[in-house]
Design a protein around this motif. Sequence first.
Motif, PDB file in Angstrom:
ATOM      1  N   VAL A  23      48.157  50.536  47.125  1.00  0.00           N
ATOM      2  CA  VAL A  23      47.290  49.495  46.564  1.00  0.00           C
ATOM      3  C   VAL A  23      47.633  48.136  47.168  1.00  0.00           C
ATOM      4  CG1 VAL A  23      46.697  48.253  44.447  1.00  0.00           C
ATOM      5  CG2 VAL A  23      46.885  50.740  44.418  1.00  0.00           C
ATOM      6  N   GLY A  24      48.938  47.871  47.317  1.00  0.00           N
ATOM      7  CA  GLY A  24      49.362  46.612  47.923  1.00  0.00           C
ATOM      8  C   GLY A  24      48.847  46.456  49.342  1.00  0.00           C
ATOM      9  N   LYS A  25      48.886  47.540  50.107  1.00  0.00           N
ATOM     10  CA  LYS A  25      48.357  47.495  51.478  1.00  0.00           C
ATOM     11  C   LYS A  25      46.859  47.225  51.471  1.00  0.00           C
ATOM     12  CE  LYS A  25      51.767  50.849  52.990  1.00  0.00           C
ATOM     13  NZ  LYS A  25      51.967  52.289  53.278  1.00  0.00           N
ATOM     14  N   GLY A  26      46.152  47.837  50.518  1.00  0.00           N
ATOM     15  CA  GLY A  26      44.715  47.597  50.417  1.00  0.00           C
ATOM     16  C   GLY A  26      44.408  46.137  50.127  1.00  0.00           C
ATOM     17  N   ILE A  27      45.210  45.534  49.238  1.00  0.00           N
ATOM     18  CA  ILE A  27      45.014  44.118  48.910  1.00  0.00           C
ATOM     19  C   ILE A  27      45.263  43.244  50.136  1.00  0.00           C
ATOM     20  CG2 ILE A  27      45.906  42.196  47.530  1.00  0.00           C
ATOM     21  CD1 ILE A  27      46.455  44.222  45.297  1.00  0.00           C
ATOM     22  N   LEU A  28      46.332  43.552  50.873  1.00  0.00           N
ATOM     23  CA  LEU A  28      46.648  42.768  52.070  1.00  0.00           C
ATOM     24  C   LEU A  28      45.559  42.900  53.128  1.00  0.00           C
ATOM     25  CD1 LEU A  28      50.481  43.435  52.469  1.00  0.00           C
ATOM     26  CD2 LEU A  28      49.365  41.327  51.736  1.00  0.00           C
ATOM     27  N   LEU A  34      55.258  48.703  38.504  1.00  0.00           N
ATOM     28  CA  LEU A  34      55.610  49.099  37.131  1.00  0.00           C
ATOM     29  C   LEU A  34      54.438  49.782  36.440  1.00  0.00           C
ATOM     30  CD1 LEU A  34      57.619  45.952  35.981  1.00  0.00           C
ATOM     31  CD2 LEU A  34      58.524  48.218  36.516  1.00  0.00           C
ATOM     32  N   TYR A  35      53.232  49.273  36.677  1.00  0.00           N
ATOM     33  CA  TYR A  35      52.050  49.891  36.064  1.00  0.00           C
ATOM     34  C   TYR A  35      51.876  51.334  36.525  1.00  0.00           C
ATOM     35  CZ  TYR A  35      47.176  51.171  35.435  1.00  0.00           C
ATOM     36  OH  TYR A  35      46.031  51.862  35.132  1.00  0.00           O
ATOM     37  N   MET A  49      55.214  38.749  45.297  1.00  0.00           N
ATOM     38  CA  MET A  49      56.243  39.695  44.857  1.00  0.00           C
ATOM     39  C   MET A  49      56.078  40.044  43.387  1.00  0.00           C
ATOM     40  SD  MET A  49      58.103  40.626  47.381  1.00  0.00           S
ATOM     41  CE  MET A  49      59.437  41.396  46.457  1.00  0.00           C
ATOM     42  N   MET A  50      55.747  39.030  42.584  1.00  0.00           N
ATOM     43  CA  MET A  50      55.544  39.308  41.156  1.00  0.00           C
ATOM     44  C   MET A  50      54.345  40.226  40.951  1.00  0.00           C
ATOM     45  SD  MET A  50      56.317  35.532  39.558  1.00  0.00           S
ATOM     46  CE  MET A  50      55.864  36.063  37.905  1.00  0.00           C
ATOM     47  N   THR A  51      53.284  39.983  41.711  1.00  0.00           N
ATOM     48  CA  THR A  51      52.091  40.828  41.592  1.00  0.00           C
ATOM     49  C   THR A  51      52.381  42.255  42.003  1.00  0.00           C
ATOM     50  OG1 THR A  51      50.671  38.919  42.050  1.00  0.00           O
ATOM     51  CG2 THR A  51      49.698  41.103  42.335  1.00  0.00           C
ATOM     52  N   LEU A  52      53.076  42.414  43.138  1.00  0.00           N
ATOM     53  CA  LEU A  52      53.410  43.752  43.619  1.00  0.00           C
ATOM     54  C   LEU A  52      54.344  44.465  42.646  1.00  0.00           C
ATOM     55  CD1 LEU A  52      53.219  45.882  45.819  1.00  0.00           C
ATOM     56  CD2 LEU A  52      55.112  44.766  47.000  1.00  0.00           C
TER      57      LEU A  52
END
Length: 244
Positions: free
Chosen positions: A214-219, A9-10, A1-4
Amino acid sequence: MMTLSAIILYFIVHARQNPNMFLRKISGLDAVDEALGRATEMGKPVLFVHGLTGMGSISTIAATNILGRIARKIADYDANLKVVNNDPIVMSVSQEVVKESYLEAGRPDAYSPDNVFLVASEQFPYVAAVGGIMTRERPAANFFVGYFYAEALILAETGASTGAIQIAGTDAYTQLPFFITTCDYTLIGEELYAASAYLSREPMLMGTLRAQDVGKGILIVILILGTILASFGLTFITHLFEAF
């Protein structure tokens, strides 16, 4: 959650600095300008058809957001927009959304509340009324946005028979096959929710959408890596987060 959260924010900050930040292409949304331009050239109306759920549905909220963006472009093009509803609350919200869009475009005098109306409160009377409007007025473009049930195929087939450009968007997976086969473009599932960010280009929405991608790509990468390791019997990762 912190990473996402950090990624979100970025990208929000990046979107504010770069309003033209790249977002993944959604063909149905790219075709909105084409459909509205065709309606303007032909002098025919654009028909926006809500689904059958009320304002408590996420898909209906997403549909009203899309309606606002379409109405803004309609006002700029000086075309005619008709919005049909089967719920009085959705109708009231749609009237305010369309009115606000005309105000933003600087053409409040072009807005007509009579063009956003309630046709029927029941499912198949609603379908019959909308089908009659399509047959009589033969709009140049039809938008079916929201949550639909068994009426989806009837609406889309009737619209297709009039030769209109049709763009549908729904998260009702049982109706997606019918929209895909009868409409020119279809927003599938989450694309319906991404549409407001895509059309508005607001930094907050754009940054959130890009971060989700991006989060989906990481997962996906993690899932593929985990599958490969598990296939070779390397299961130590599964024990990293176990409580001792």
